[in-house]
Design a protein around this motif. Structure first.
Motif, PDB file in Angstrom:
ATOM      1  N   SER A  96       1.352  -5.831 -16.462  1.00 40.29           N
ATOM      2  CA  SER A  96       0.130  -6.381 -15.850  1.00 40.29           C
ATOM      3  C   SER A  96      -0.246  -5.669 -14.563  1.00 40.29           C
ATOM      4  CB  SER A  96       0.324  -7.875 -15.558  1.00 40.29           C
ATOM      5  OG  SER A  96       1.244  -8.076 -14.483  1.00 40.29           O
ATOM      6  N   ILE A  97       0.622  -4.788 -14.078  1.00 42.00           N
ATOM      7  CA  ILE A  97       0.390  -4.107 -12.800  1.00 42.00           C
ATOM      8  C   ILE A  97      -0.585  -2.955 -12.986  1.00 42.00           C
ATOM      9  CG2 ILE A  97       1.495  -2.717 -10.998  1.00 42.00           C
ATOM     10  CD1 ILE A  97       4.036  -4.369 -11.459  1.00 42.00           C
ATOM     11  N   ASP A  98      -1.535  -2.865 -12.088  1.00 41.60           N
ATOM     12  CA  ASP A  98      -2.512  -1.772 -12.093  1.00 41.60           C
ATOM     13  C   ASP A  98      -1.877  -0.552 -11.418  1.00 41.60           C
ATOM     14  OD1 ASP A  98      -4.623  -0.044 -11.913  1.00 41.60           O
ATOM     15  OD2 ASP A  98      -5.834  -1.295 -10.566  1.00 41.60           O
ATOM     16  N   LEU A  99      -1.484   0.429 -12.210  1.00 45.59           N
ATOM     17  CA  LEU A  99      -0.788   1.597 -11.670  1.00 45.59           C
ATOM     18  C   LEU A  99      -1.719   2.555 -10.944  1.00 45.59           C
ATOM     19  CD1 LEU A  99       1.764   2.386 -14.524  1.00 45.59           C
ATOM     20  CD2 LEU A  99       2.124   1.089 -12.415  1.00 45.59           C
TER      21      LEU A  99
ATOM     22  N   HIS B 298       2.912   1.552  -8.435  1.00 47.63           N
ATOM     23  CA  HIS B 298       4.256   2.023  -8.773  1.00 47.63           C
ATOM     24  C   HIS B 298       5.313   1.323  -7.920  1.00 47.63           C
ATOM     25  CE1 HIS B 298       3.212   4.969 -11.731  1.00 47.63           C
ATOM     26  NE2 HIS B 298       2.346   5.559 -10.938  1.00 47.63           N
ATOM     27  N   ARG B 299       4.981   1.024  -6.678  1.00 44.26           N
ATOM     28  CA  ARG B 299       5.927   0.307  -5.818  1.00 44.26           C
ATOM     29  C   ARG B 299       6.237  -1.061  -6.402  1.00 44.26           C
ATOM     30  NH1 ARG B 299       3.705  -2.526  -0.649  1.00 44.26           N
ATOM     31  NH2 ARG B 299       3.175  -3.944  -2.363  1.00 44.26           N
TER      32      ARG B 299
ATOM     33  N   TRP C 246       7.713   5.662  -7.717  1.00 44.50           N
ATOM     34  CA  TRP C 246       7.327   5.111  -6.412  1.00 44.50           C
ATOM     35  C   TRP C 246       7.588   6.132  -5.306  1.00 44.50           C
ATOM     36  CZ3 TRP C 246       5.191   3.106  -2.502  1.00 44.50           C
ATOM     37  CH2 TRP C 246       5.866   2.759  -1.330  1.00 44.50           C
ATOM     38  N   PHE C 247       8.687   6.858  -5.391  1.00 43.40           N
ATOM     39  CA  PHE C 247       9.006   7.830  -4.354  1.00 43.40           C
ATOM     40  C   PHE C 247       7.951   8.946  -4.288  1.00 43.40           C
ATOM     41  CE2 PHE C 247      13.786   6.741  -4.765  1.00 43.40           C
ATOM     42  CZ  PHE C 247      13.609   5.659  -3.912  1.00 43.40           C
ATOM     43  N   ASP C 248       7.353   9.276  -5.427  1.00 40.45           N
ATOM     44  CA  ASP C 248       6.263  10.263  -5.418  1.00 40.45           C
ATOM     45  C   ASP C 248       5.120   9.773  -4.529  1.00 40.45           C
ATOM     46  OD1 ASP C 248       7.572  11.993  -7.105  1.00 40.45           O
ATOM     47  OD2 ASP C 248       6.602  11.240  -8.926  1.00 40.45           O
ATOM     48  N   ASP C 249       4.784   8.478  -4.620  1.00 40.99           N
ATOM     49  CA  ASP C 249       3.738   7.902  -3.768  1.00 40.99           C
ATOM     50  C   ASP C 249       4.216   7.757  -2.325  1.00 40.99           C
ATOM     51  OD1 ASP C 249       2.179   7.685  -6.023  1.00 40.99           O
ATOM     52  OD2 ASP C 249       2.633   5.560  -6.371  1.00 40.99           O
ATOM     53  N   ARG C 250       5.478   7.349  -2.178  1.00 45.56           N
ATOM     54  CA  ARG C 250       6.038   7.095  -0.857  1.00 45.56           C
ATOM     55  C   ARG C 250       6.021   8.345   0.011  1.00 45.56           C
ATOM     56  NH1 ARG C 250      10.683   7.171   2.036  1.00 45.56           N
ATOM     57  NH2 ARG C 250      11.385   5.250   3.106  1.00 45.56           N
TER      58      ARG C 250
ATOM     59  N   GLU D  54      11.387   3.172  10.348  1.00 48.97           N
ATOM     60  CA  GLU D  54      11.252   2.579   9.018  1.00 48.97           C
ATOM     61  C   GLU D  54      11.586   3.581   7.908  1.00 48.97           C
ATOM     62  OE1 GLU D  54       9.709  -0.911   8.682  1.00 48.97           O
ATOM     63  OE2 GLU D  54      10.657  -0.689  10.634  1.00 48.97           O
ATOM     64  N   GLU D  55      11.973   4.785   8.301  1.00 49.83           N
ATOM     65  CA  GLU D  55      12.099   5.879   7.332  1.00 49.83           C
ATOM     66  C   GLU D  55      13.134   5.623   6.238  1.00 49.83           C
ATOM     67  OE1 GLU D  55      10.915   7.571  11.359  1.00 49.83           O
ATOM     68  OE2 GLU D  55      12.458   6.186  10.602  1.00 49.83           O
ATOM     69  N   ASP D  56      14.149   4.811   6.529  1.00 48.51           N
ATOM     70  CA  ASP D  56      15.237   4.645   5.561  1.00 48.51           C
ATOM     71  C   ASP D  56      15.011   3.483   4.586  1.00 48.51           C
ATOM     72  OD1 ASP D  56      17.661   5.485   4.466  1.00 48.51           O
ATOM     73  OD2 ASP D  56      18.861   4.145   5.712  1.00 48.51           O
ATOM     74  N   TYR D  57      13.983   2.667   4.833  1.00 44.31           N
ATOM     75  CA  TYR D  57      13.723   1.543   3.935  1.00 44.31           C
ATOM     76  C   TYR D  57      13.122   2.043   2.620  1.00 44.31           C
ATOM     77  CZ  TYR D  57      14.670  -1.845   7.636  1.00 44.31           C
ATOM     78  OH  TYR D  57      15.276  -2.589   8.612  1.00 44.31           O
ATOM     79  N   VAL D  58      13.588   1.477   1.515  1.00 50.20           N
ATOM     80  CA  VAL D  58      13.105   1.911   0.205  1.00 50.20           C
ATOM     81  C   VAL D  58      11.665   1.469  -0.021  1.00 50.20           C
ATOM     82  CG1 VAL D  58      13.402   1.646  -2.300  1.00 50.20           C
ATOM     83  CG2 VAL D  58      15.408   1.980  -0.824  1.00 50.20           C
ATOM     84  N   PHE D  59      11.370   0.207   0.257  1.00 54.20           N
ATOM     85  CA  PHE D  59      10.060  -0.343  -0.064  1.00 54.20           C
ATOM     86  C   PHE D  59       9.252  -0.596   1.209  1.00 54.20           C
ATOM     87  CE2 PHE D  59      12.681  -1.657  -3.746  1.00 54.20           C
ATOM     88  CZ  PHE D  59      11.971  -0.970  -4.726  1.00 54.20           C
ATOM     89  N   LEU D  60       8.039  -0.010   1.246  1.00 55.95           N
ATOM     90  CA  LEU D  60       7.181  -0.070   2.431  1.00 55.95           C
ATOM     91  C   LEU D  60       5.812  -0.605   2.047  1.00 55.95           C
ATOM     92  CD1 LEU D  60       7.983   3.536   3.689  1.00 55.95           C
ATOM     93  CD2 LEU D  60       9.002   1.424   4.559  1.00 55.95           C
ATOM     94  N   ASN D  61       5.115  -1.166   3.053  1.00 48.89           N
ATOM     95  CA  ASN D  61       3.718  -1.540   2.821  1.00 48.89           C
ATOM     96  C   ASN D  61       2.820  -0.343   3.134  1.00 48.89           C
ATOM     97  OD1 ASN D  61       3.364  -1.436   5.631  1.00 48.89           O
ATOM     98  ND2 ASN D  61       3.623  -3.636   5.890  1.00 48.89           N
ATOM     99  N   ARG D  62       1.522  -0.522   2.968  1.00 52.77           N
ATOM    100  CA  ARG D  62       0.611   0.618   3.124  1.00 52.77           C
ATOM    101  C   ARG D  62       0.535   1.115   4.563  1.00 52.77           C
ATOM    102  NH1 ARG D  62      -5.068  -1.714   1.291  1.00 52.77           N
ATOM    103  NH2 ARG D  62      -3.723  -2.573  -0.357  1.00 52.77           N
ATOM    104  N   ARG D  63       1.022   0.311   5.509  1.00 52.58           N
ATOM    105  CA  ARG D  63       1.028   0.727   6.924  1.00 52.58           C
ATOM    106  C   ARG D  63       2.339   1.408   7.317  1.00 52.58           C
ATOM    107  NH1 ARG D  63      -1.172  -4.085   6.437  1.00 52.58           N
ATOM    108  NH2 ARG D  63       0.742  -5.198   6.991  1.00 52.58           N
ATOM    109  N   GLY D  64       3.237   1.565   6.362  1.00 53.31           N
ATOM    110  CA  GLY D  64       4.476   2.285   6.632  1.00 53.31           C
ATOM    111  C   GLY D  64       5.592   1.436   7.190  1.00 53.31           C
ATOM    112  N   HIS D  65       5.452   0.105   7.109  1.00 49.86           N
ATOM    113  CA  HIS D  65       6.516  -0.806   7.533  1.00 49.86           C
ATOM    114  C   HIS D  65       7.241  -1.344   6.306  1.00 49.86           C
ATOM    115  CE1 HIS D  65       5.487  -1.099  11.817  1.00 49.86           C
ATOM    116  NE2 HIS D  65       4.217  -1.085  11.449  1.00 49.86           N
ATOM    117  N   HIS D  66       8.520  -1.726   6.476  1.00 52.16           N
ATOM    118  CA  HIS D  66       9.237  -2.299   5.331  1.00 52.16           C
ATOM    119  C   HIS D  66       8.669  -3.679   5.004  1.00 52.16           C
ATOM    120  CE1 HIS D  66      11.554  -4.094   8.678  1.00 52.16           C
ATOM    121  NE2 HIS D  66      11.872  -5.062   7.830  1.00 52.16           N
ATOM    122  N   LEU D  67       8.804  -4.059   3.759  1.00 54.95           N
ATOM    123  CA  LEU D  67       8.204  -5.292   3.263  1.00 54.95           C
ATOM    124  C   LEU D  67       8.943  -6.523   3.775  1.00 54.95           C
ATOM    125  CD1 LEU D  67       7.544  -4.356  -0.479  1.00 54.95           C
ATOM    126  CD2 LEU D  67       5.953  -4.273   1.435  1.00 54.95           C
TER     127      LEU D  67
END
Length: 309
Positions: free
Chosen positions: A128-131, A137-138, A196-200, A209-222
């Motif tokens: 259901s996710i819009d890729l 992808h995240r 996801w890493f391709d987008d990241r 925040e560089e070491d966090y796997v999952f980030l929001n669009r502002r570059g902070h971890h979720l």
């Protein structure tokens, strides 16, 4: 202070130190165990019973006292769990030869069975996710890591790139009480992470925040809230009527393993449960006897004919 009182103070101090240093419990958890022990010690003092001379009958009377005080069954069970922990420590450290709590029963608790998703429902959630969206992808990687690894939401938000050993097929999880565990990760989850890493790599990541796997669009971890909202929105988009949360995907992981035949103690280790009793709630999911073997039973790890064609 009498010799008896000094002994009790020393026992309590050593026990709490054991919980903190050897079991690695957090200050809040240690405080909770201390509170449970205070219930018992207060009762034994009133009855004139030495904690080192306690019999099963004394503990049964103590449990009855808790009930008489109007304490809920759930709170009674928690206090008695703390009492068992104390006496297990006394046996472990040589103060006692026999654990008097071995046959002590807890009050019957109504069992609230966890909601879970089938593999097909998880697939529907991901599909259901819009890729084409920035977070597509995240979000798909998040759901797949939840389902393939059985993480708590706090464990996922704190997952670091330095915790990933994808070549070896493992991730390092920082669980409750500072305890770490290694959890296998499926090829499907690794694939979703790589997308996801391709987008990241195209993001402007904030310092620190560089070491966090999952980030929001502002570059902070979720945050936990961000993930909760995302999972609920995707469930609605997928037409799933169950009330689900990130924890539902953790339950789904455990249920999938159990249905596949994984041993309950292995599931306990993978989930990071300190007590096997916490894991046993999943045994209602399947009537078949538990078999040996573990990760190859999980649907994300099973290879079907034609996969390598």
């Amino acid at each position: 202070m009498s010799d008896r009182e000094k002994t009790i103070v020393e026992l309590t101090k050593h026990y709490l130190r054991y919980l903190k240093l050897e079991r690695g419990y957090s200050p809040n958890t240690v405080e909770a165990y201390k509170h449970d022990l205070e219930w018992l010690l207060g009762y034994l003092e009133q009855e004139g019973v030495d904690p080192l001379s306690v019999k099963l009958e004394d503990l049964e009377h103590f449990a009855a006292m808790l009930s008489d005080h109007g304490i809920s069954a759930k709170s009674q069970a928690r206090i008695l769990s703390g009492v068992r922990s104390f006496y297990r420590y006394l046996v472990l450290d040589g103060y006692l030869d026999v654990d008097p709590t071995e046959l002590l029963e807890s009050p019957h608790l109504p069992q609230h069975l966890p909601e879970y998703l089938s593999t097909e429902e998880v697939d529907a959630l991901e599909n259901s996710i819009d890729l084409t969206s920035n977070e597509g992808h995240r979000n798909r990687a998040i759901i797949e890591v939840f389902f393939s690894c059985g993480l708590r939401v706090s464990e996922l938000t704190n997952l670091k790139l330095s915790d990933l050993f994808l070549t070896q097929g493992f991730i390092r999880v920082n669980g409750k009480g500072g305890k770490q565990r290694l959890v296998p990760i499926s090829e499907r989850a690794i694939h979703e992470l790589e997308l996801w890493f391709d987008d990241r790599r195209q993001m402007n990541i904030k310092p620190g925040e560089e070491d966090y796997v999952f980030l929001n669009r502002r570059g902070h971890h979720l945050t936990r809230t961000m993930i909760l909202i995302m999972v609920k929105r995707q469930a609605e988009a997928a037409g799933i009527k169950k009330t689900i949360s990130p924890h539902t995907l953790r339950h789904s992981f455990a249920t999938a393993l159990l249905k596949g035949g994984a041993d309950l103690r292995i599931i306990q280790e993978l989930l990071g449960h300190a007590d096997l009793g916490t894991t046993e709630i999943y045994t209602h999911m399947d009537d078949e006897s538990l078999r040996q073997e573990i990760l190859l039973h999980h649907p994300r790890n099973i290879k079907h004919e034609g996969d390598n064609d």
